[in-house]
Design an enzyme around this catalytic site. Structure first.
Site, mmCIF file in Angstrom:
data_model
loop_
_atom_site.group_PDB
_atom_site.id
_atom_site.type_symbol
_atom_site.label_atom_id
_atom_site.label_comp_id
_atom_site.label_asym_id
_atom_site.label_seq_id
_atom_site.Cartn_x
_atom_site.Cartn_y
_atom_site.Cartn_z
ATOM 1 C CB SER A 1 -55.648 -17.245 -3.142
ATOM 2 O OG SER A 1 -54.965 -16.966 -3.082
ATOM 3 C CE LYS B 1 -52.167 -19.994 -2.060
ATOM 4 N NZ LYS B 1 -52.739 -18.815 -2.015
ATOM 5 C CB SER C 1 -55.077 -18.889 0.969
ATOM 6 O OG SER C 1 -55.280 -18.597 -0.418
ATOM 7 C CE LYS D 1 -57.164 -21.331 -1.161
ATOM 8 N NZ LYS D 1 -57.685 -20.150 -0.847
#
Length: 368
Positions: free
Chosen positions: A60, A63, A121, A228
C-alpha cells in the site's frame, strides 16, 4: 633536531584528532529491514542505503504515487473540490484489503477522498480516484508509470492504483523514497499524510472518522509529518516516513521489516545526525540478491497494511594507519602507540557500520 621532532609530534597529534573525529561520526544503525533508503528530501542526497535497489513488493505504499498522480491530474482538471466518481468497481478488490468504506452515491470531494485514502489506506478509494481523473484504472496506471519514469525511478512498475497482489507490481526502497520526497514538496500531499486522525466530510453533511495506519506520526519523533504504511506476506511490513527539523526534511523508506517503526526511529535519527555532522559519510550496504520462486500473497492485516560510502571510510582508515607507520622513525613509542590505536579504532568503527541484517526474507520473484 628539536624542531623536526616537534613537527612529527604535531603531525601525530593532528592524526590522532582526525581519527577521533572520524570515529565519532554517526554510525549507521543495525536494522531488521531487508532493504532501506534514507535521503535528504530537499537535495536528494543519499544519507543511508541498504539493498536500496533490490526489487520488492511496495504494497500500500503504492498509494503514495496514487496520491501524487491524483493531485496533479485533479488540479489540472479542476476536480479537487468536485465529487469523487464512485462505481461498483470499488467492490472488486480483495476481501481482506483495507478500505475507506465508500459506496456509489456517496458525496465526497476528490481531495477529501484522497486524504481518507492516505489515512486508512483505502483500496476502494484508490480505485475511485483513478476512475475520477482518468477514463479507466488502466489509463491511471499508465500515468503512474509515466510519472515514475519522469522521476528517475527505473526499478519501479505499477499495475494497479492500490498495491494489491500482482507479480508485475514492484519497486525499491530508493524509488519509493524518491516518489515520497516528490510528494512531500506538494502542499496538498503534505496535508493528506500529516495527521493521525481525520474526519472526512461528506458534501451533503456528516463525516467519517479515520485513524491513520502510520504509527510513526504518533511515535513522538520530532517533526514527524508523513507518509505511508504497506504490508504483504511476501513483501513484509513496509513503511515510508518523513520528518522535518530546522527546515530540513528527511525521508526513510523501509521494506520487509519485523520492526518497521523501530527501524524508522533508528534510520530517521541517523539521517538527521548525518545532516548535522559535516564529517560523516553516507552508509551504503547495497548488495544484490538472486530472486527465488515465490508468490505474492496479501496478508491478513489491520487497516492500511495491505499489500555511502563505506569504501571512503576504509580508505581514510588505511591512510591513517600508513601515516602512523611512516612517522615511527621520529616520535616517541608512546606517540606511535596512540596513533596506531586511533587508526585501529577507526577501522573497528567502519567494520561495525558494515554489519548486515540477518532478517529472514523471501526475495522478490514473479509468481509462477
Amino acid at each position: 633536531m628539536f624542531f623536526k621532532k616537534m613537527l612529527c609530534l604535531t603531525a601525530l597529534t593532528c592524526l590522532t584528532v582526525s581519527a577521533s573525529v572520524l570515529a565519532a561520526a554517526p554510525q549507521a544503525p543495525e536494522i531488521s529491514a531487508q532493504s532501506a533508503y534514507v535521503m535528504d528530501a530537499d537535495t536528494g542526497a543519499q544519507l543511508y542505503a541498504k539493498n536500496a535497489d533490490e526489487r520488492a513488493y511496495p504494497g500500500s505504499t503504492t498509494k503514495v504515487m496514487t496520491a501524487v498522480v491524483g493531485i496533479e491530474l485533479g488540479k489540472a482538471q479542476g476536480k479537487m473540490d468536485q465529487p469523487l466518481k464512485i462505481t461498483n468497481d470499488v467492490y472488486n478488490i480483495e476481501s481482506d484489503a483495507s478500505v475507506l468504506g465508500i459506496d456509489p452515491g456517496d458525496q465526497i470531494t476528490l481531495k477529501n477522498a484522497m486524504t481518507g485514502m492516505m489515512t486508512v489506506s483505502g483500496c476502494d478509494a484508490a480505485v475511485a480516484v483513478a476512475e475520477t481523473v482518468t477514463p479507466s484504472q488502466a489509463d491511471f496506471v499508465a500515468k503512474m508509470n509515466e510519472k515514475a519514469a519522469a522521476l528517475g525511478c527505473t526499478h519501479t512498475h505499477f499495475t494497479n492504483p492500490h498495491g494489491l497482489p500482482d507479480s508485475d507490481h514492484y519497486s525499491t526502497a530508493r524509488d519509493m523514497a524518491t516518489i515520497a520526497a516528490y510528494g512531500m514538496k506538494m502542499p496538498e500531499f503534505r496535508d493528506m499524510v500529516d495527521h493521525s486522525e481525520y474526519d472526512m466530510p461528506y458534501i451533503n453533511g456528516g463525516s467519517k472518522h479515520c485513524t491513520s495506519t502510520n504509527q510513526f506520526l504518533s511515535s513522538g519523533f520530532p517533526g514527524a509529518n508523513g507518509v505511508k504504511t504497506g504490508t504483504t506476506r511476501a513483501g513484509g511490513p513496509c513503511l515510508i516516513t518523513s520528518a522535518t527539523q530546522n527546515g530540513r526534511t528527511v525521508i526513510a523508506s523501509i521494506m520487509n521489516s519485523d520492526d518497521r517503526y523501530g527501524d524508522a526511529q533508528k534510520l530517521m535519527t541517523y539521517g538527521f545526525a548525518v545532516l548535522n555532522d559535516e564529517n560523516s559519510q553516507p552508509a551504503n550496504n547495497t548488495r544484490t540478491v538472486e530472486p527465488e520462486e515465490n508468490v505474492y500473497i496479501l496478508r491478513q492485516a489491520p487497516a492500511g497494511q495491505t499489500l555511502t560510502d563505506i569504501k571512503e571510510k576504509q580508505k581514510q582508515a588505511a591512510e591513517l594507519a600508513a601515516k602512523a607507520q611512516a612517522a615511527t622513525t621520529a616520535p616517541t613509542a608512546e606517540a606511535i602507540a596512540t596513533a596506531k590505536a586511533s587508526a585501529a579504532k577507526t577501522a573497528a568503527a567502519v567494520k561495525t557500520s558494515t554489519a548486515k541484517s540477518t532478517q529472514p526474507y523471501v526475495p522478490f520473484s514473479p509468481a509462477a
